[in-house]
Design a protein around this motif. Structure first.
Motif, short mmCIF file in Angstrom:
data_model
loop_
_atom_site.label_atom_id
_atom_site.label_comp_id
_atom_site.label_asym_id
_atom_site.label_seq_id
_atom_site.Cartn_x
_atom_site.Cartn_y
_atom_site.Cartn_z
N PRO A 3 7.39 3.39 -5.15
CA PRO A 3 7.52 4.31 -4.01
C PRO A 3 8.66 5.30 -4.15
O PRO A 3 8.67 6.31 -3.47
CB PRO A 3 7.80 3.36 -2.85
CG PRO A 3 8.44 2.17 -3.50
CD PRO A 3 7.80 2.04 -4.83
N MET A 4 9.64 5.02 -5.01
CA MET A 4 10.77 5.93 -5.08
C MET A 4 10.41 7.22 -5.80
O MET A 4 11.13 8.20 -5.73
CB MET A 4 11.96 5.26 -5.79
CG MET A 4 12.61 4.14 -5.00
SD MET A 4 13.48 4.71 -3.53
CE MET A 4 15.02 5.24 -4.26
N ARG A 16 3.90 -4.80 -2.36
CA ARG A 16 2.94 -3.71 -2.52
C ARG A 16 3.68 -2.39 -2.77
O ARG A 16 3.33 -1.63 -3.65
CB ARG A 16 2.10 -3.59 -1.25
CG ARG A 16 0.78 -2.90 -1.48
CD ARG A 16 0.06 -2.76 -0.17
NE ARG A 16 0.82 -1.91 0.73
CZ ARG A 16 0.61 -1.84 2.03
NH1 ARG A 16 -0.31 -2.57 2.58
NH2 ARG A 16 1.34 -1.03 2.76
N ALA A 17 4.73 -2.20 -1.98
CA ALA A 17 5.47 -0.95 -2.09
C ALA A 17 6.11 -0.81 -3.47
O ALA A 17 6.05 0.24 -4.10
CB ALA A 17 6.54 -0.87 -1.02
N ASP A 18 6.68 -1.92 -3.95
CA ASP A 18 7.32 -1.87 -5.27
C ASP A 18 6.29 -1.58 -6.34
O ASP A 18 6.52 -0.82 -7.28
CB ASP A 18 8.01 -3.21 -5.57
CG ASP A 18 9.31 -3.31 -4.79
OD1 ASP A 18 9.76 -2.25 -4.29
OD2 ASP A 18 9.86 -4.41 -4.68
N ILE A 64 10.77 -4.68 11.85
CA ILE A 64 10.35 -4.46 10.48
C ILE A 64 10.68 -5.65 9.59
O ILE A 64 9.87 -6.10 8.82
CB ILE A 64 11.00 -3.18 9.91
CG1 ILE A 64 10.54 -1.99 10.72
CG2 ILE A 64 10.61 -2.99 8.47
CD1 ILE A 64 11.24 -0.71 10.36
N SER A 65 11.89 -6.20 9.78
CA SER A 65 12.35 -7.22 8.84
C SER A 65 11.38 -8.40 8.79
O SER A 65 11.20 -9.00 7.73
CB SER A 65 13.74 -7.71 9.24
OG SER A 65 13.74 -8.06 10.61
N ALA A 94 14.51 -2.29 14.24
CA ALA A 94 15.15 -2.99 13.12
C ALA A 94 14.63 -4.42 13.04
O ALA A 94 14.27 -4.90 11.96
CB ALA A 94 16.65 -2.97 13.29
N ASP A 95 14.56 -5.11 14.18
CA ASP A 95 14.10 -6.50 14.14
C ASP A 95 12.60 -6.59 13.91
O ASP A 95 12.10 -7.57 13.39
CB ASP A 95 14.48 -7.22 15.46
CG ASP A 95 13.89 -6.51 16.67
OD1 ASP A 95 13.50 -5.34 16.53
OD2 ASP A 95 13.82 -7.13 17.75
N ARG A 122 7.23 -0.97 14.36
CA ARG A 122 7.63 -0.32 13.11
C ARG A 122 8.90 0.50 13.29
O ARG A 122 9.52 0.88 12.31
CB ARG A 122 6.50 0.56 12.58
CG ARG A 122 6.19 1.74 13.47
CD ARG A 122 5.18 2.70 12.88
NE ARG A 122 5.31 3.99 13.55
CZ ARG A 122 4.90 4.26 14.78
NH1 ARG A 122 4.30 3.32 15.49
NH2 ARG A 122 5.10 5.44 15.32
N LEU A 123 9.27 0.79 14.53
CA LEU A 123 10.47 1.59 14.77
C LEU A 123 11.63 0.74 15.28
O LEU A 123 12.56 1.25 15.88
CB LEU A 123 10.17 2.71 15.78
CG LEU A 123 9.29 3.83 15.27
CD1 LEU A 123 8.96 4.81 16.36
CD2 LEU A 123 9.97 4.55 14.11
N HIS A 162 4.97 -6.39 2.57
CA HIS A 162 4.82 -4.97 2.29
C HIS A 162 5.57 -4.58 1.05
O HIS A 162 5.17 -3.71 0.32
CB HIS A 162 5.36 -4.14 3.45
CG HIS A 162 4.40 -4.03 4.58
ND1 HIS A 162 3.31 -3.21 4.53
CD2 HIS A 162 4.35 -4.65 5.78
CE1 HIS A 162 2.64 -3.33 5.65
NE2 HIS A 162 3.25 -4.19 6.43
N ARG A 163 6.67 -5.29 0.87
CA ARG A 163 7.60 -4.86 -0.15
C ARG A 163 6.99 -4.96 -1.53
O ARG A 163 7.15 -4.06 -2.36
CB ARG A 163 8.85 -5.72 -0.06
CG ARG A 163 9.95 -5.13 -0.86
CD ARG A 163 11.27 -5.63 -0.36
NE ARG A 163 12.33 -5.11 -1.18
CZ ARG A 163 13.60 -5.26 -0.94
NH1 ARG A 163 13.96 -5.93 0.13
NH2 ARG A 163 14.50 -4.76 -1.73
N THR A 166 8.45 -7.50 6.34
CA THR A 166 8.77 -6.62 5.22
C THR A 166 8.32 -7.20 3.90
O THR A 166 7.80 -6.50 3.06
CB THR A 166 10.28 -6.36 5.16
OG1 THR A 166 10.64 -5.72 6.36
CG2 THR A 166 10.62 -5.47 4.01
#
Lengths: 246, 358
Positions: B343-344, B337-339, B327-328, B324-325, B321-322, B334-335, B331
């Protein structure tokens, strides 16, 4: 009103840093505070974030009195501060920096839950990409260019979920294009998250470019509020800030 | 990011596990000692390497563990049955408790920072050593002899940790368990916050963390770990003296962690073995001058290699999770769900959820 500051005073020995500051900020509002060095801007931020206690007056945030609360408690209520010197965690990578902030949001600073939850990484990835920071994701923050450090710090406040962002000279030491990118970032954050933002600046061109309401602070007091043109035309501001005779 | 550290870590533990197949029983005893010292080095690596708390008094916790183990094993603590296993648990808890109390005293109120913190921990170690030297009940200057070994009678009649192989496996198991636990801690978001404290306390506080509490808890975990190694030390040597609780021992632990690499748990642990091994070789060759050489090596490493001799060798890749390669790759799922969860929107903290109550 999200933030109501009334009659705030602070004295350091014989110096009166603040002499009855009155200021309000609505939810989702962006406001700049300008003023010459030593006018009490940083003292004001120190009181708002719990670093200092005021001698008189009060600060009400979202209906709750916060003056004199401990720094971490104020932070948990949703006030985030960007320091003048980049206050990033320099030995940590960009993603670790963001994780410290997002974990604070996800767990409200609770110890036990941080073992298991660091907040949702994908959200912060989007923030980083939007702010053009993704290519630095794995780099230690100390190795970032100056402008990127400042932007990272602002993004940490967003990841923290702050509802009020206090930005202390966010464009200090920046090039013109970095300053423009920062203004754009501030506007985007305000539009997307609805967070209120209070900016301390003494760079007049920043204040002009951002085009938001301005409060002029001189010798520990707010002397004038209005838009950029009002402030610039005000004789008292001109004499104190621009060095002209009134 | 290189995977070197992952391979070296696996090889290290496999090698430790295979060791009894290739070395003689007498050497196994020496290796168990090195593993036990390694646990102490890891305890300091946690609070110093991760949390940035340079503690000159780690032997305080090590010594408390050793003495509590010795006293419990001998049945010298009133109201507590003589039992080595009970002693092991009590020793660990005592170390954690002492660290907890010290942490509250040091990190709250007029919190001590940087060199002041270090100086107070030196003073504490010296005072406690004097105290142990003068307290008759716990053996005074002579210490305590004939400490009960850990009994494994349930596995094999009459077997205990004084038998070299059983003793080695006990130390290995303890070291491995400590490594796994501390490593999980360091790699969790808790660890990230701890490293944040090392970088800038005030900044971390301004994000909403109660800095004093976090340092105290880190101190407490480090103290418990050091006490566990002290307890194992007491069992292994069957002997404790005021030397285990004092300034000299504290400095040794510090040197192990610094020479190995304080930011990487396994590097600190292996640092203990490397330093101890060289001490033995050098003292054979040049007698008492070995201390001088060790001192010079320590200074050189601290100045020239802040990450230690082994830090790079044993540094594990950052958690997925920490990276760059990392997470992508996942993602996308997750995205959505996050949207969906918008989340903003800055979230309002729920008043009842402030967990640590400070």
């Amino acid at each position: 009103m999200l933030l109501e500051i009334s009659d705030l005073s602070k004295r350091f020995g014989g110096i009166r840093a603040l002499r009855g500051v009155d200021l309000t900020l609505g939810g989702g509002e962006v406001k700049c505070i300008i003023g010459p060095n030593g006018c009490g801007k940083s003292t004001l931020f120190n009181i708002l974030t719990g670093v200092l206690r005021p001698d008189e007056g009060k600060v009400i945030f979202d209906g709750q009195r916060i003056d004199g609360l401990a720094a971490h408690k104020i932070s948990r209520l949703g006030i985030g501060r960007k320091f003048q010197v980049p206050g990033i965690l320099s030995e940590l990578t960009v993603l670790e920096n963001i994780e410290v902030a997002s974990t604070a949001r996800a767990t409200l600073g609770g110890l036990w839950s941080t073992l298991f939850s660091g907040g949702d990484g994908s959200v912060y990835r989007r923030h980083l990409m939007d702010a053009d920071l993704w290519k630095y994701a794995d780099q230690p923050a100390s190795e970032l260019p100056h402008g990127i450090k400042q932007r990272l710090e602002i993004l940490m406040l967003v990841a923290r979920g702050s509802r009020l962002l206090l930005l202390d000279e966010p464009t200090a030491g920046m090039t013109a294009s970095e300053t423009n990118a920062t203004i754009q970032l501030i506007n985007e954050i305000n539009a997307e998250t609805g967070a209120a933002i209070l900016v301390i600046e003494h760079d007049m061109s920043f204040v002009r470019s951002i085009g938001r309401p301005v409060a002029a602070m001189i010798r520990g007091r707010i002397v004038r509020e209005g838009d950029y043109d009002d402030i610039q035309a005000d004789p008292e501001v001109r004499s104190a800030y621009l060095g002209e005779r009134a | 990011m290189t995977r070197l550290g992952l391979y070296t870590t696996i090889i290290f533990w496999l090698a430790m596990a295979m060791l009894p197949l290739v070395v003689r029983p007498w050497d196994l005893v020496m290796f168990s000692q090195l593993l036990i010292y390694g646990i102490a080095a890891m305890s300091l690596a946690l609070i110093w390497g991760q949390g940035g708390l340079l503690c000159f008094g780690q032997a305080l916790f090590f010594g408390v563990g050793a003495y509590v183990m010795a006293l419990t094993g001998k049945g010298l603590i009133p109201g507590i049955a003589a039992s080595a296993w009970l002693g092991l648990g009590l020793a660990t808890l005592s170390g954690a408790l002492v660290a907890l109390l010290a942490g509250f005293a040091l990190f709250f109120g007029q919190a001590l920072r940087g060199p002041y913190f270090g100086i107070v921990t030196i003073a504490a170690a010296v005072i406690v050593e004097r105290f142990a030297t003068n307290w008759r009940y716990i053996g005074g200057y002579n210490g305590l002899l004939d400490i009960e070994p850990l009994s494994f009678a349930l596995i094999w009649p009459g077997l205990d940790s004084a038998e070299p192989l059983a003793g080695y496996l006990t130390a290995l198991l303890a070291a491995f368990a400590v490594f796994l636990l501390l490593n999980a801690l360091v790699r969790s978001p808790f660890g990230t916050v701890l490293r944040g404290l090392r970088a800038d306390e005030q900044r971390v506080a301004s994000l909403g963390y109660s800095v004093g509490l976090w340092k105290t808890i880190a101190f407490c975990i480090g103290g418990g770990t050091a006490a566990l190694s002290g307890a194992l030390f007491a069992v292994q040597f069957s002997f404790v003296s005021p030397a285990v609780i004092g300034f000299a021992m504290s400095t040794e632990i510090l040197i192990w962690a610094a020479v190995g690499g304080k930011e990487v748990l396994l590097a600190a642990m292996a640092g203990a073995a490397v330093v101890k091994y060289f001490e033995a070789v050098l003292s054979d060759a040049i007698g008492h001058y070995y201390l001088l050489v060790i001192g010079i090596i320590f200074i050189v490493v601290v100045v020239a290699l802040p990450r230690g001799l082994l830090g790079r060798l044993f540094e594990l890749p950052r958690p997925q999770r920490l990276r760059a390669d990392g997470i992508s790759g996942h993602t996308q799922k997750h995205r959505e769900r996050a949207d969906a969860a918008a989340p903003m929107e800055p979230r309002q903290p729920a008043p009842g959820k402030q967990e640590d109550g400070t």
